[in-house]
Structure formats: structure tokens, C-alpha cells
Scaffold this motif. Structure first.
Motif, PDB file in Angstrom:
ATOM      1  N   LYS A 259      43.692  87.896-112.940  1.00 43.83           N
ATOM      2  CA  LYS A 259      43.715  87.294-114.280  1.00 43.83           C
ATOM      3  C   LYS A 259      44.265  85.873-114.240  1.00 43.83           C
ATOM      4  O   LYS A 259      43.738  84.969-114.889  1.00 43.83           O
ATOM      5  CB  LYS A 259      44.569  88.155-115.223  1.00 43.83           C
ATOM      6  CG  LYS A 259      43.949  89.490-115.575  1.00 43.83           C
ATOM      7  CD  LYS A 259      44.887  90.305-116.456  1.00 43.83           C
ATOM      8  CE  LYS A 259      44.296  91.680-116.769  1.00 43.83           C
ATOM      9  NZ  LYS A 259      45.233  92.508-117.578  1.00 43.83           N
TER      10      LYS A 259
ATOM     11  N   ASP B 257      40.167  84.829-113.699  1.00 41.93           N
ATOM     12  CA  ASP B 257      39.779  84.859-115.111  1.00 41.93           C
ATOM     13  C   ASP B 257      40.104  83.546-115.809  1.00 41.93           C
ATOM     14  O   ASP B 257      39.285  83.008-116.569  1.00 41.93           O
ATOM     15  CB  ASP B 257      40.475  86.014-115.832  1.00 41.93           C
ATOM     16  CG  ASP B 257      39.887  87.367-115.454  1.00 41.93           C
ATOM     17  OD1 ASP B 257      38.778  87.377-114.871  1.00 41.93           O
ATOM     18  OD2 ASP B 257      40.520  88.397-115.740  1.00 41.93           O
ATOM     19  N   ALA B 258      41.298  83.013-115.561  1.00 45.34           N
ATOM     20  CA  ALA B 258      41.706  81.759-116.203  1.00 45.34           C
ATOM     21  C   ALA B 258      40.810  80.610-115.754  1.00 45.34           C
ATOM     22  O   ALA B 258      40.450  79.724-116.540  1.00 45.34           O
ATOM     23  CB  ALA B 258      43.162  81.458-115.876  1.00 45.34           C
ATOM     24  N   TYR B 259      40.433  80.615-114.492  1.00 47.07           N
ATOM     25  CA  TYR B 259      39.573  79.569-113.939  1.00 47.07           C
ATOM     26  C   TYR B 259      38.193  79.612-114.583  1.00 47.07           C
ATOM     27  O   TYR B 259      37.655  78.586-114.999  1.00 47.07           O
ATOM     28  CB  TYR B 259      39.463  79.783-112.431  1.00 47.07           C
ATOM     29  CG  TYR B 259      38.633  78.761-111.679  1.00 47.07           C
ATOM     30  CD1 TYR B 259      39.187  77.563-111.259  1.00 47.07           C
ATOM     31  CD2 TYR B 259      37.301  79.013-111.370  1.00 47.07           C
ATOM     32  CE1 TYR B 259      38.445  76.638-110.553  1.00 47.07           C
ATOM     33  CE2 TYR B 259      36.547  78.097-110.661  1.00 47.07           C
ATOM     34  CZ  TYR B 259      37.127  76.908-110.256  1.00 47.07           C
ATOM     35  OH  TYR B 259      36.385  75.986-109.556  1.00 47.07           O
ATOM     36  N   VAL B 260      37.640  80.812-114.676  1.00 49.82           N
ATOM     37  CA  VAL B 260      36.318  80.960-115.285  1.00 49.82           C
ATOM     38  C   VAL B 260      36.345  80.585-116.765  1.00 49.82           C
ATOM     39  O   VAL B 260      35.454  79.871-117.246  1.00 49.82           O
ATOM     40  CB  VAL B 260      35.820  82.425-115.125  1.00 49.82           C
ATOM     41  CG1 VAL B 260      34.536  82.635-115.910  1.00 49.82           C
ATOM     42  CG2 VAL B 260      35.595  82.742-113.645  1.00 49.82           C
ATOM     43  N   GLU B 261      37.366  81.032-117.478  1.00 50.45           N
ATOM     44  CA  GLU B 261      37.474  80.695-118.894  1.00 50.45           C
ATOM     45  C   GLU B 261      37.580  79.200-119.101  1.00 50.45           C
ATOM     46  O   GLU B 261      37.012  78.631-120.050  1.00 50.45           O
ATOM     47  CB  GLU B 261      38.689  81.414-119.502  1.00 50.45           C
ATOM     48  CG  GLU B 261      38.525  82.914-119.626  1.00 50.45           C
ATOM     49  CD  GLU B 261      39.811  83.599-120.025  1.00 50.45           C
ATOM     50  OE1 GLU B 261      40.823  82.878-120.273  1.00 50.45           O
ATOM     51  OE2 GLU B 261      39.816  84.855-120.075  1.00 50.45           O
ATOM     52  N   ASN B 262      38.305  78.524-118.222  1.00 51.38           N
ATOM     53  CA  ASN B 262      38.512  77.077-118.331  1.00 51.38           C
ATOM     54  C   ASN B 262      37.198  76.308-118.229  1.00 51.38           C
ATOM     55  O   ASN B 262      36.995  75.318-118.922  1.00 51.38           O
ATOM     56  CB  ASN B 262      39.464  76.608-117.238  1.00 51.38           C
ATOM     57  CG  ASN B 262      39.767  75.130-117.330  1.00 51.38           C
ATOM     58  OD1 ASN B 262      40.065  74.611-118.395  1.00 51.38           O
ATOM     59  ND2 ASN B 262      39.654  74.442-116.210  1.00 51.38           N
TER      60      ASN B 262
ATOM     61  N   GLU C 172      34.076  77.696-118.685  1.00 56.03           N
ATOM     62  CA  GLU C 172      32.967  78.253-119.450  1.00 56.03           C
ATOM     63  C   GLU C 172      33.212  78.187-120.951  1.00 56.03           C
ATOM     64  O   GLU C 172      32.475  78.775-121.738  1.00 56.03           O
ATOM     65  CB  GLU C 172      32.706  79.698-119.006  1.00 56.03           C
ATOM     66  CG  GLU C 172      32.216  79.799-117.581  1.00 56.03           C
ATOM     67  CD  GLU C 172      31.749  81.177-117.210  1.00 56.03           C
ATOM     68  OE1 GLU C 172      32.091  82.143-117.937  1.00 56.03           O
ATOM     69  OE2 GLU C 172      31.038  81.310-116.206  1.00 56.03           O
ATOM     70  N   GLU C 173      34.263  77.476-121.357  1.00 51.40           N
ATOM     71  CA  GLU C 173      34.534  77.328-122.794  1.00 51.40           C
ATOM     72  C   GLU C 173      33.456  76.458-123.427  1.00 51.40           C
ATOM     73  O   GLU C 173      32.970  75.521-122.847  1.00 51.40           O
ATOM     74  CB  GLU C 173      35.912  76.688-122.987  1.00 51.40           C
ATOM     75  CG  GLU C 173      37.067  77.597-122.613  1.00 51.40           C
ATOM     76  CD  GLU C 173      38.408  76.919-122.769  1.00 51.40           C
ATOM     77  OE1 GLU C 173      38.435  75.688-122.977  1.00 51.40           O
ATOM     78  OE2 GLU C 173      39.425  77.616-122.696  1.00 51.40           O
TER      79      GLU C 173
ATOM     80  N   ARG D 146      31.084  76.424-109.946  1.00 51.89           N
ATOM     81  CA  ARG D 146      31.303  76.355-111.400  1.00 51.89           C
ATOM     82  C   ARG D 146      32.121  75.130-111.771  1.00 51.89           C
ATOM     83  O   ARG D 146      31.858  74.464-112.777  1.00 51.89           O
ATOM     84  CB  ARG D 146      32.009  77.624-111.877  1.00 51.89           C
ATOM     85  CG  ARG D 146      31.160  78.877-111.809  1.00 51.89           C
ATOM     86  CD  ARG D 146      31.894  80.052-112.431  1.00 51.89           C
ATOM     87  NE  ARG D 146      31.146  81.287-112.327  1.00 51.89           N
ATOM     88  CZ  ARG D 146      31.518  82.420-112.910  1.00 51.89           C
ATOM     89  NH1 ARG D 146      32.630  82.464-113.626  1.00 51.89           N
ATOM     90  NH2 ARG D 146      30.796  83.515-112.776  1.00 51.89           N
TER      91      ARG D 146
END
Length: 258
Positions: free
Chosen positions: A246, A250-255, A257-258, A192
Motif C-alpha cells: 500500500k 498503491d500510492a505510486y499507482v494512485e499518484n 493515475e489521478e 507509468r
């Protein structure tokens, strides 16, 4: 002569007593984690890590293990392919590196309970039409990180598939960008990140493999294995693992996938 023998015996006794307190002549106050710090968000290097310049989910879990054992955590960074050898020879006490349990690894190491479900995915260039599924990898030039599950799985494709092995996943991605290979098979999380940093790449929807991560210890080291499993059980039950998930996953994925 008798005095010398008695003095030597006394010295040996004192030495043995001290060894029992410090872990048989080693630094009993430390426990060493072996890893390959090229696998964000599980292990990576940063200026202000939680252990020296190392950080990531695996490092944080290892920190909990060390805390429960009353020891200080030290991290040894090395090539992924060297990790099982390092733990089997006692260079490190355990390996936490997004590692899966495989028959060949079980010959030289014991593994903890699993703590994370993951998988290998396929990275290709956007717009290409040759690779749309796992079956399409056959007879192609595929880049993998040496010694990983992806390396083994791609190697089993057979036919005229060409496997290009790299020490770092990023090097495989560079060769993909430069049209030297047709695809890269690597763990989902770093995949990712690589795709987010390379606009011309994408990940296929179909996962290449599905697997679970565990922590490796030297074959027969039941004391360390039991301590690790005890900590894994605790952090899953008291909410610590959820907090770490989290913070890192979670923070890594959010970063990306924004």
C-alpha cells in the motif's frame, strides 16, 4: 623460537575467534543489498530514504530481512547488468532489484521465493499507427534497459529489429521523445511514471511479458537464502507485505493515475 611460535599460534586463535564473531573477518554486523536505484517504486534515491538516501519496496523488504538477521542493512547502487556479477563474487550479500529468475542468471546465483508479479510493457508516442501490438515491434527500433528481461525478449524478436540499450530507462524515453527510436520496452511501474511525466507518450494495453520478481544470492549460499525466504514468508503472513504494498505500490499507482 618456540616462544615465537606459541605467540603466533595464540594470535591466530584470537583472530579466528574474533572472525567467528564478526563474520570471518568481514563486518558481521552488516548485510549488503545490491540494487539499481533507477526503478521506482521498488528502489530509488530520495533525500530522506529508509536506508540513507535509498527507498522503495525492495529496500523496505531488505530492511525486514536485515532486521530478522539481526544486522544493519547497507545498500550498494550499481548498473543493473553488474548485479549478478556483484553477488556471485561476494561484493554484495544479495540482490533486490525487481529481478526475474532466468536460466542464465541461475548459472551464477540462487533465487528466493517470488514476491511480486509484474511485466514488461511497450511505450509509444501518442498518435503513431505503426505499433499497436507485440507483433508490430518486429523490424522496429526498440529501446530497452540493458540487462533486463525486456532486453532479452526484444533481442529474440529477430528480423531487422534494432535494439538500443540504455543504462537508465529515462534515457530510452528521451530518445523516443526525440524520434530516435520507435518504442521502449520496460517494466510496468517505471513505465507509468515515464508516461505520466511525458504527455506525448502512452502504454499499449497488451503486456509484452508477464514475470515475477525474486531476490538473488550467491550460488550455494543456503544460509542467506533460507533467511530471506523465512522473512518473505513472515511478512506475507503477518500483514507487513500488504502494508508495504500500500505504501509503495498503491500510492505510486494512485499518484500517476489521478
Amino acid at each position: 623460537m618456540k616462544k615465537k611460535v606459541m605467540a603466533l599460534a595464540l594470535a591466530l586463535c584470537l583472530c579466528c575467534g574474533a572472525a567467528l564473531m564478526t563474520g570471518c573477518g568481514q563486518d558481521g554486523g552488516k548485510i549488503i543489498m545490491g540494487t539499481n536505484a533507477e526503478f521506482e517504486p521498488f528502489e530509488y534515491k530520495t533525500e530522506s530514504g529508509i536506508v540513507g538516501n535509498f527507498d522503495g519496496l525492495d529496500v523496505a523488504i531488505a530492511q525486514e530481512i536485515a532486521k530478522d538477521m539481526g544486522k544493519e542493512l547497507a545498500v550498494e547502487d550499481m548498473d543493473f547488468g553488474s548485479l549478478i556479477g556483484a553477488v556471485s563474487t561476494g561484493k554484495v550479500n544479495f540482490v533486490a532489484a525487481g529481478m526475474t529468475i532466468k536460466p542464465d542468471r541461475l548459472e551464477n546465483a540462487d533465487f528466493s521465493d517470488t514476491y511480486f508479479d509484474a511485466g514488461q510493457v511497450i511505450i509509444v508516442k501518442k498518435g503513431q499507427t505503426d505499433i499497436k501490438s507485440n507483433e508490430d515491434l518486429k523490424d522496429k527500433k526498440i529501446g530497452v534497459q540493458e540487462g533486463t528481461t525486456g532486453d532479452e525478449a526484444v533481442s529474440e524478436l529477430g528480423g531487422s529489429t534494432e535494439v538500443y540499450r540504455f543504462k537508465k530507462g529515462m534515457d530510452a524515453v528521451l530518445d523516443l521523445n526525440n524520434d530516435k527510436i520507435d518504442a521502449v520496452v520496460i517494466d510496468e511501474m517505471p513505465a507509468r511514471a515515464f508516461v505520466a511525466k511525458n504527455e506525448g507518450l502512452e502504454i499499449l494495453d497488451e503486456p509484452f511479458t508477464v514475470e515475477s520478481y525474486a531476490i538473488a544470492v550467491k550460488k550455494g549460499d543456503t544460509a542467506t537464502l533460507e533467511a530471506i525466504n523465512k522473512t518473505l514468508k513472515r511478512i506475507k503472513e503477518d500483514g507487513t507485505f500488504d502494508e508495504l504494498y500500500k505504501k509503495y505500490i498503491d500510492a505510486y499507482v494512485e499518484n500517476f493515475e489521478e
